[in-house]
Design a protein around this motif. Structure first.
Motif, PDB file in Angstrom:
ATOM      1  N   UNK A   1       0.815  -0.952   0.001  1.00 13.43           N
ATOM      2  CA  UNK A   1       0.049   0.156  -0.023  1.00 13.43           C
ATOM      3  C   UNK A   1       0.977   1.144   0.019  1.00 13.43           C
ATOM      4  N   UNK A   2       0.559   2.120  -0.772  1.00 13.69           N
ATOM      5  CA  UNK A   2       1.366   3.475  -1.002  1.00 13.69           C
ATOM      6  C   UNK A   2       0.459   4.522  -1.169  1.00 13.69           C
ATOM      7  N   UNK A   3       0.965   5.661  -0.913  1.00 11.71           N
ATOM      8  CA  UNK A   3       0.018   7.021  -1.243  1.00 11.71           C
ATOM      9  C   UNK A   3       0.931   8.116  -1.118  1.00 11.71           C
ATOM     10  N   UNK A   4       0.796   9.182  -1.872  1.00 16.93           N
ATOM     11  CA  UNK A   4       1.575  10.324  -2.051  1.00 16.93           C
ATOM     12  C   UNK A   4       0.359  11.557  -1.906  1.00 16.93           C
ATOM     13  N   UNK A   5       0.744  12.657  -1.193  1.00 13.08           N
ATOM     14  CA  UNK A   5      -0.239  13.832  -1.200  1.00 13.08           C
ATOM     15  C   UNK A   5       0.270  14.878  -2.259  1.00 13.08           C
ATOM     16  N   UNK A   6      -1.030  15.520  -2.596  1.00 17.61           N
ATOM     17  CA  UNK A   6      -0.869  16.546  -3.691  1.00 17.61           C
ATOM     18  C   UNK A   6      -1.723  17.839  -2.951  1.00 17.61           C
ATOM     19  N   UNK A   7      -0.933  18.917  -2.950  1.00 21.85           N
ATOM     20  CA  UNK A   7      -1.537  20.178  -2.496  1.00 21.85           C
ATOM     21  C   UNK A   7      -0.876  21.275  -3.166  1.00 21.85           C
ATOM     22  N   UNK A   8      -1.857  22.277  -3.145  1.00 26.92           N
ATOM     23  CA  UNK A   8      -1.057  23.560  -3.814  1.00 26.92           C
ATOM     24  C   UNK A   8      -0.560  23.514  -5.106  1.00 26.92           C
ATOM     25  N   UNK A   9      -1.280  22.467  -5.785  1.00 31.90           N
ATOM     26  CA  UNK A   9      -0.660  22.347  -7.440  1.00 31.90           C
ATOM     27  C   UNK A   9       0.517  21.434  -7.394  1.00 31.90           C
ATOM     28  N   UNK A  10       0.913  20.904  -6.287  1.00 29.02           N
ATOM     29  CA  UNK A  10       2.361  20.141  -6.180  1.00 29.02           C
ATOM     30  C   UNK A  10       2.141  18.607  -5.388  1.00 29.02           C
ATOM     31  N   UNK A  11       2.964  17.959  -5.956  1.00 22.97           N
ATOM     32  CA  UNK A  11       3.101  16.428  -5.468  1.00 22.97           C
ATOM     33  C   UNK A  11       4.167  16.666  -4.256  1.00 22.97           C
ATOM     34  N   UNK A  12       3.508  16.436  -2.860  1.00 25.47           N
ATOM     35  CA  UNK A  12       4.477  16.462  -1.718  1.00 25.47           C
ATOM     36  C   UNK A  12       5.095  15.325  -1.426  1.00 25.47           C
ATOM     37  N   UNK A  13       6.365  15.298  -1.900  1.00 27.65           N
ATOM     38  CA  UNK A  13       7.280  14.179  -1.730  1.00 27.65           C
ATOM     39  C   UNK A  13       7.567  13.916  -0.275  1.00 27.65           C
ATOM     40  N   UNK A  14       7.338  14.929   0.610  1.00 26.82           N
ATOM     41  CA  UNK A  14       7.780  14.486   1.917  1.00 26.82           C
ATOM     42  C   UNK A  14       6.489  14.033   2.712  1.00 26.82           C
ATOM     43  N   UNK A  15       5.157  13.988   1.860  1.00 23.92           N
ATOM     44  CA  UNK A  15       4.087  13.616   2.686  1.00 23.92           C
ATOM     45  C   UNK A  15       3.648  12.529   2.025  1.00 23.92           C
ATOM     46  N   UNK A  16       4.376  11.431   2.139  1.00 24.71           N
ATOM     47  CA  UNK A  16       3.978  10.095   1.397  1.00 24.71           C
ATOM     48  C   UNK A  16       4.109   8.883   2.432  1.00 24.71           C
ATOM     49  N   UNK A  17       3.459   7.856   2.271  1.00 24.98           N
ATOM     50  CA  UNK A  17       3.281   6.466   2.958  1.00 24.98           C
ATOM     51  C   UNK A  17       3.637   5.232   1.927  1.00 24.98           C
ATOM     52  N   UNK A  18       4.271   4.341   2.572  1.00 26.57           N
ATOM     53  CA  UNK A  18       4.442   3.138   1.698  1.00 26.57           C
ATOM     54  C   UNK A  18       4.700   1.965   3.030  1.00 26.57           C
ATOM     55  N   UNK A  19       4.041   0.967   2.626  1.00 25.53           N
ATOM     56  CA  UNK A  19       3.928  -0.410   3.523  1.00 25.53           C
ATOM     57  C   UNK A  19       3.826  -1.540   2.892  1.00 25.53           C
TER      58      UNK A  19
END
Length: 205
Positions: free
Chosen positions: A38-56
């Protein structure tokens, strides 16, 4: 700043925290197959937030079928045993998503798999498989897959069938769709959800 979901749908799409999710499973049977990673990455303010991600990766009791291992590469004895306990993955991931808007390509599959494994999200998912043809009806068939839409916009698919790789590629697709939505004056989360619903309805016709 986070938003309570009850008042979230009127939020501008640029202010929302979109959480782009991908699951790798032991097969495509929602009722029976297991969550492998399972993985996810956040998008906000028109950008991919690489520091705001999850993986397991989820610890398994048995390997997947050989034909499934060929797709996602998860199946050796070490890989089966080295994952995290399912309960802790679901708990940590629920906290990661928080009150973000869950997004996926073919979201009903990911939502159903995660729900069966114990994840209950309050927010309604945004399905890019419906949104993409709704915003770009001339660019492909209504039932086109993720690879088609990535290719349509020149988005590299460097790690397909890896949960984090697919989440990152899907997040890039989301950025394209957000920009087009704003151009078409689709300005709020609620309007995005309505547009996606219309796209799914057209796909069934």
């Amino acid at each position: 700043m986070r938003f309570l979901w009850q008042g979230f749908r009127g939020t501008a799409i640029s202010a929302a925290r979109w959480v782009v999710i991908d699951c790798e499973t032991s097969g495509l049977d929602i009722a029976r197959d297991r969550l492998l990673s399972l993985a996810a990455v956040a998008v906000r303010d028109g950008r991919i937030q690489l520091a705001d991600a999850y993986e397991a990766r989820v610890r398994q009791l048995a390997p997947s079928a050989p034909e499934n291992i060929v797709i996602h590469g998860i199946g050796g004895d070490a890989q089966v045993l080295e994952g995290k306990n399912l309960d802790s993955v679901i708990r940590d991931f629920s906290a990661f998503v928080a009150d973000g808007v869950p997004v996926a390509f073919h979201a009903p599959f990911d939502a159903a798999i995660l729900r069966r494994h114990g994840l209950a999200l309050r927010a309604r998912w945004l399905d890019l498989a419906g949104l993409a043809p709704a915003l770009f009806p001339a660019l492909g068939p209504k039932d086109a897959g993720l690879d088609h839409w990535l290719a349509a916009f020149g988005i590299p698919a460097q790690a397909r069938h890896d949960a984090l790789g697919d989440a990152f590629a899907t997040a890039q697709l989301l950025l394209v769709l957000l920009n087009e939505a704003k151009r078409q004056r689709v300005e709020t989360v609620e309007a995005m959800l309505r547009t996606e619903r219309a796209g799914r309805w057209l796909a069934r016709r």
